[in-house]
Design an enzyme around this catalytic site. Structure first.
Site, PDB file in Angstrom:
ATOM      1  CG  ASN A 106      32.203  12.966 -13.303  1.00 24.21           C
ATOM      2  OD1 ASN A 106      33.038  12.270 -13.891  1.00 24.21           O
ATOM      3  ND2 ASN A 106      31.088  13.354 -13.888  1.00 24.21           N
ATOM      4  CE  LYS A 107      35.760  17.013 -17.457  1.00 25.77           C
ATOM      5  NZ  LYS A 107      37.153  17.538 -17.282  1.00 25.77           N
TER       6      LYS A 107
ATOM      7  CG  ASP B 249      37.577  11.807 -13.512  1.00 23.71           C
ATOM      8  OD1 ASP B 249      36.466  12.309 -13.731  1.00 23.71           O
ATOM      9  OD2 ASP B 249      38.396  11.518 -14.414  1.00 23.71           O
TER      10      ASP B 249
ATOM     11  NE  ARG C 129      43.476  15.218 -17.395  1.00 20.68           N
ATOM     12  CZ  ARG C 129      42.195  15.087 -17.774  1.00 20.68           C
ATOM     13  NH1 ARG C 129      41.823  14.056 -18.507  1.00 20.68           N
ATOM     14  NH2 ARG C 129      41.308  15.995 -17.425  1.00 20.68           N
TER      15      ARG C 129
ATOM     16  NE  ARG D 210      37.315  12.860 -22.189  1.00 23.17           N
ATOM     17  CZ  ARG D 210      36.382  11.893 -22.256  1.00 23.17           C
ATOM     18  NH1 ARG D 210      36.305  11.073 -23.311  1.00 23.17           N
ATOM     19  NH2 ARG D 210      35.518  11.717 -21.273  1.00 23.17           N
ATOM     20  N   GLY D 211      39.165  10.277 -19.859  1.00 27.66           N
ATOM     21  CA  GLY D 211      38.176   9.418 -19.215  1.00 27.66           C
ATOM     22  C   GLY D 211      38.926   8.457 -18.299  1.00 27.66           C
ATOM     23  CB  ALA D 212      38.462   7.631 -14.736  1.00 25.07           C
TER      24      ALA D 212
HETATM   25  O1  MRU Z   1      38.699  15.585 -18.437  1.00 26.16           O
HETATM   26  P1  MRU Z   1      38.116  14.277 -18.858  1.00 26.16           P
HETATM   27  O2  MRU Z   1      37.424  14.329 -20.180  1.00 26.16           O
HETATM   28  O3  MRU Z   1      39.117  13.148 -18.773  1.00 26.16           O
HETATM   29  O4  MRU Z   1      36.997  13.980 -17.757  1.00 26.16           O
HETATM   30  C1  MRU Z   1      36.284  12.783 -17.840  1.00 26.16           C
HETATM   31  C2  MRU Z   1      35.234  12.659 -16.817  1.00 26.16           C
HETATM   32  O5  MRU Z   1      35.058  13.508 -15.963  1.00 26.16           O
HETATM   33  C3  MRU Z   1      34.441  11.397 -16.826  1.00 26.16           C
HETATM   34  O6  MRU Z   1      33.142  11.626 -16.377  1.00 26.16           O
HETATM   35  C4  MRU Z   1      35.112  10.354 -15.920  1.00 26.16           C
HETATM   36  O7  MRU Z   1      36.470  10.239 -16.195  1.00 26.16           O
HETATM   37  C5  MRU Z   1      34.469   9.029 -16.057  1.00 26.16           C
HETATM   38  S1  MRU Z   1      34.769   8.298 -17.634  1.00 26.16           S
HETATM   39  C6  MRU Z   1      33.961   6.795 -17.650  1.00 26.16           C
END
Ligand code: MRU
Length: 365
Positions: free
Chosen positions: A249-250, A239, A94, A53-55
């Protein structure tokens, strides 16, 4: 500690071709285990379950997913169309993080040159991501330290944006690491990040491993922490960032940005250029992933809400550009709130020669 979220491992499987090896983030910090993946649909599942996970890490997953599809296609004697369909399943696993599709699209044109060329390009995606993260972290830290007059900064962050969310180092957490390395960091307030707790499980794990002072707070505490003057800034990842600086973002990020605006402290988004989507003029077109309501109505598998109560679970929100003080990328720092959007950086390359020019452009020495 060196954490590697995802890599291509030549020893996975027994035919010498290897496969994807990823650190299963659903079980951290209690259990460290890896998933070894040779089937594209297993990668799609791992992405959907947030094992990876994470962009930026999703960008690497997308690129490596193309190699998986080609190898699996050869093993299973798939048609070219079946291979393309498998690639598309990875690309759409996703919707919100643009990096996933970006990673696929970056290597897909090389399929005609063979899987080794695609694998090399996928590994390059990972290498470049680390370099971008280190550069944007330096630029982001410069920008903050030029504006906040304190020997050591108190920082609030949301979700996880460290090595676990990227190829290495991190984005917003990279800025935090950079401040720490310069001895300019006092304390990090880590939002726990309901419902999947990327803050309390993953960010706290990374900060603890690095010996960086931090506390975990409930997401609902963030606005109060900011308005009480306990932090000097907030820095988060993204993201997808639209051309005008609107940033997805989250879920929960928007509330942090609103509180920062009210308190008059910087709200910074830190992300590699691969997260910028110039095809989106603003954030209104960004698809927000909606996940199962059960992630909200239950915690750790235990039902909390009454039976029959449905959960509402948007995984991301969009912070409007008017609340975003800075977007730190490896190409430089844009200031959407002040009127410079991301298009100003479209033609810049990320080569090291731009470092000094970018710093000059934003008024830093
Ligand atoms: O649902 P996730 O855990 O993939 O969400 C991640 C985030 O929202 C991060 O802040 C974003 O992807 C940046 S990661 C460097």
């Amino acid at each position: 500690m060196t954490l590697i979220a995802i890599e291509w491992d030549d020893t996975v499987g027994d035919d010498g071709r290897g496969g994807v090896r990823l650190l299963d983030q659903t079980l951290l910090p209690g259990t460290t285990t890896h998933r070894e993946i040779r089937h594209t649909d297993d990668l799609v599942t791992a992405i959907a379950e947030l094992a990876v996970r994470g962009a930026p890490a999703l960008g690497v997953a997308g690129a490596m997913g193309v190699v998986l599809a080609m190898d699996e296609g050869e093993r299973e004697a798939w048609s070219a169309a079946q291979v393309e369909q498998a690639v598309d399943r990875v690309r759409h696993a996703r919707p919100t993080a643009v990096n996933l599709a970006w990673g696929v699209d970056r290597v897909r044109p090389l399929m005609a040159e063979g899987r080794d060329a695609v694998l090399e390009a996928a590994r390059t995606v990972a290498r470049e991501d680390e370099a971008a993260n280190r550069e944007l972290s330096r630029l982001g830290a410069d920008w903050l330290l030029a504006r906040i007059d304190r020997p050591r900064l108190r920082v609030l962050t949301h979700c996880n944006t460290g090595a676990l969310a990227t190829s290495a180092w991190g984005t917003a957490l990279g800025v935090v690491r950079e401040l720490h390395a310069r001895d300019r960091l006092e304390l990090v307030y880590v939002d726990e990040t309901r419902p999947l707790l990327q803050g309390s499980r993953l960010t706290a794990f990374e900060l603890a491993s690095d010996g960086i002072a931090h506390v975990v707070q409930a997401d609902g505490a963030a606005a109060s922490t900011i308005l009480r003057g306990l932090v000097d800034l907030a820095v988060v990842g993204a993201d997808r960032i639209a051309a005008n600086g609107d940033a997805a973002n989250k879920i929960g990020t928007l509330g942090v940005a609103l509180a920062c605006a009210d308190a008059g402290i910087p709200f910074m988004v830190a992300a590699p250029w691969s997260t910028v989507d110039l095809a989106m003029a603003d954030g209104s077109g960004i698809e927000i992933e909606e996940r199962s309501g059960e992630e909200v109505t239950a915690l750790g598998g235990t039902r909390l809400a009454p039976e029959g109560t449905r959960g509402f679970n948007p995984a991301f929100d969009v912070t409007p550009a008017r609340l975003v003080g800075a977007v730190a990328t490896e190409r430089g720092v844009a200031e959407p709130k002040a009127g410079t959007d991301l298009t100003a950086f479209a033609d810049r390359s990320a080569d090291p020669g731009h470092h000094s020019r970018d710093r000059t452009a934003i008024g830093l020495k």
